[in-house]
Design an enzyme around this catalytic site. Structure first.
Site, PDB file in Angstrom:
ATOM      1  CG  ASP A 187       8.711  12.097  41.503  1.00 59.52           C
ATOM      2  OD1 ASP A 187       8.387  11.485  42.534  1.00 59.52           O
ATOM      3  OD2 ASP A 187       7.884  12.511  40.673  1.00 59.52           O
ATOM      4  CG  ASN A 188       9.408  11.708  47.243  1.00 63.10           C
ATOM      5  OD1 ASN A 188       8.521  11.609  46.389  1.00 63.10           O
ATOM      6  ND2 ASN A 188       9.150  12.006  48.500  1.00 63.10           N
TER       7      ASN A 188
ATOM      8  N   GLY B 199       4.843   8.925  42.458  1.00 59.86           N
ATOM      9  CA  GLY B 199       5.294   8.913  41.054  1.00 59.86           C
ATOM     10  C   GLY B 199       5.905   7.565  40.721  1.00 59.86           C
TER      11      GLY B 199
ATOM     12  CG  ASP C 130      11.081  14.518  50.593  1.00 61.45           C
ATOM     13  OD1 ASP C 130      10.316  15.405  50.141  1.00 61.45           O
ATOM     14  OD2 ASP C 130      10.915  13.991  51.711  1.00 61.45           O
TER      15      ASP C 130
ATOM     16  CE1 TYR D 191      -3.128  17.554  46.448  1.00 59.91           C
ATOM     17  CE2 TYR D 191      -5.441  17.998  46.017  1.00 59.91           C
ATOM     18  CZ  TYR D 191      -4.149  17.865  45.560  1.00 59.91           C
ATOM     19  OH  TYR D 191      -3.877  18.047  44.224  1.00 59.91           O
TER      20      TYR D 191
ATOM     21  CE  LYS E 160      -1.190  20.622  45.474  1.00 60.33           C
ATOM     22  NZ  LYS E 160       0.036  20.766  44.661  1.00 60.33           N
TER      23      LYS E 160
END
Ligand code: UDP
Length: 323
Positions: free
Chosen positions: A41-42, A46, A66, A155, A159
């Site tokens: 995770d970066n 999160g 990242d 987004y 995706k």
């Protein structure tokens, strides 16, 4: 080769976005199933606190990285699960370029890693690939109605590209890939300030502040409790299915109904107020889960009120001071 030794060898899963809301629940779930887990995770959206309780577990490892940049993992792997991405509209509209990069470059890097390691791959995709759907509920066969240049495009299109790239790796490189189309999910560890409807309404209700319904509140969503979702992800990950599968709870409610249910469960004195509807906000959203039911023998079991009670208790714990 020693057969017994081979049988007892622990499987290792790399989870990108492992410190996020769904990612951290997935880490916990797979550790419980006897996996070794590497969370990457970066921490842009999160939170390290989500996995703090796992860090003393010798089968768990955290790597700060990242995934839009080249990924190096020295350990042997069995699964790569790509969950890294901002997911709340408020978050991804603040960082649209990082969102596009993690969905494109991040997906490319994680697919490349899975290919190099010759392991199974699962992409966390989204109901957002259906955009503002003209079909309700949405089956996997629906191609969607997405505005590529709208404020949600960063987004949705990332995706959609991620799905296309995943299928290309499957077709060209014969990689064993899976695509989970994840519908609205809720539960403990959602950031109370992530801007999404569940944490917003619960935070507002607990503070007895106005509950902000956008538009007339007649738009619908269908919310799946996180433990149900994670069970579905696991079933998909160990399945033989390579085509996308919807994972979500088909219990559909209007946003106004959500506001009323949350107000009641939180025993709140909040008023419900109406605010402008954000651009391109989907009018309806509900998963058709026939495929998951048939092929994965999966369906959600936690009802909305039960799930919301648990989420309210989770959010209560992170100090919301009533005004
Ligand atoms: N919403 C709302 N009030 C809020 C936050 C969101 O009425 O304080 C609405 C939003 O307009 C959308 C729905 O709730 O119709 C779900 O929004 P969310 O951001 O949780 O996720 P989405 O499903 O749109 O990605």
């Amino acid at each position: 080769m020693n057969k017994n030794k081979n049988q007892t060898k622990m499987k290792t899963a790399l989870i990108t976005g492992g410190a996020g809301f769904i990612g951290s629940h997935l880490c916990e779930f797979l550790l419980g199933k006897g996996f070794k887990v590497i969370a990457m995770d970066n921490l842009v959206t999160g939170d390290i606190k989500n996995i703090e309780h796992l860090r003393s577990n010798p089968d768990f490892k955290y790597i700060h990285h990242d995934v839009s940049k080249h990924i190096v993992v020295n350990e042997e792997l069995d699964f790569v699960l790509h969950f890294a991405s901002p997911a709340s509209p408020v978050d991804y509209q603040k960082i649209p370029i990082q969102t596009l990069k993690v969905g494109s470059l991040g997906t490319h890097n994680t697919l490349g890693l899975a290919l190099a390691k010759k392991v199974k791959y699962l992409l966390a995709s989204t109901s957002e690939v259906y955009g503002d759907p003209l079909v309700n509920p949405q089956p996997e066969s629906y191609w969607g109605n997405v505005n590529p240049i709208g404020i949600r495009g960063c987004y949705d299109e990332a995706k959609r590209f991620a799905e296309a790239l995943t299928m290309a790796y499957h077709r060209i490189h014969k990689l064993d890939t899976k695509i989970a189309r994840i519908f609205n999910t809720y539960g403990p560890r959602m950031r109370k300030d992530d801007g999404r409807v569940v944490p917003n309404f619960i935070t507002q209700a607990l503070k007895n502040e106005p509950i902000t319904v956008y538009g007339n509140g007649k738009q619908t969503r269908s919310f799946c409790y996180v433990s149900d979702l994670v069970e579905g992800i696991y079933k998909l990950m160990i399945s033989e299915i390579n085509e996308p599968v919807n994972l979500g709870n088909p219990e559909e409610h209007t946003i106004l109904e959500f506001a009323e249910i949350i107000k009641e469960l939180a025993k709140s004195r909040s008023k419900i107020v109406f605010k402008p509807l954000p651009l391109d906000d989907p009018h309806v959203r509900c998963p058709d889960i026939k495929k998951a039911k048939k092929e994965l023998k999966w369906q959600p079991v936690i009802g909305l009120k039960e799930g919301l009670k648990r989420t309210i208790n989770g959010l209560r714990r992170i100090k919301i001071t009533p005004s």
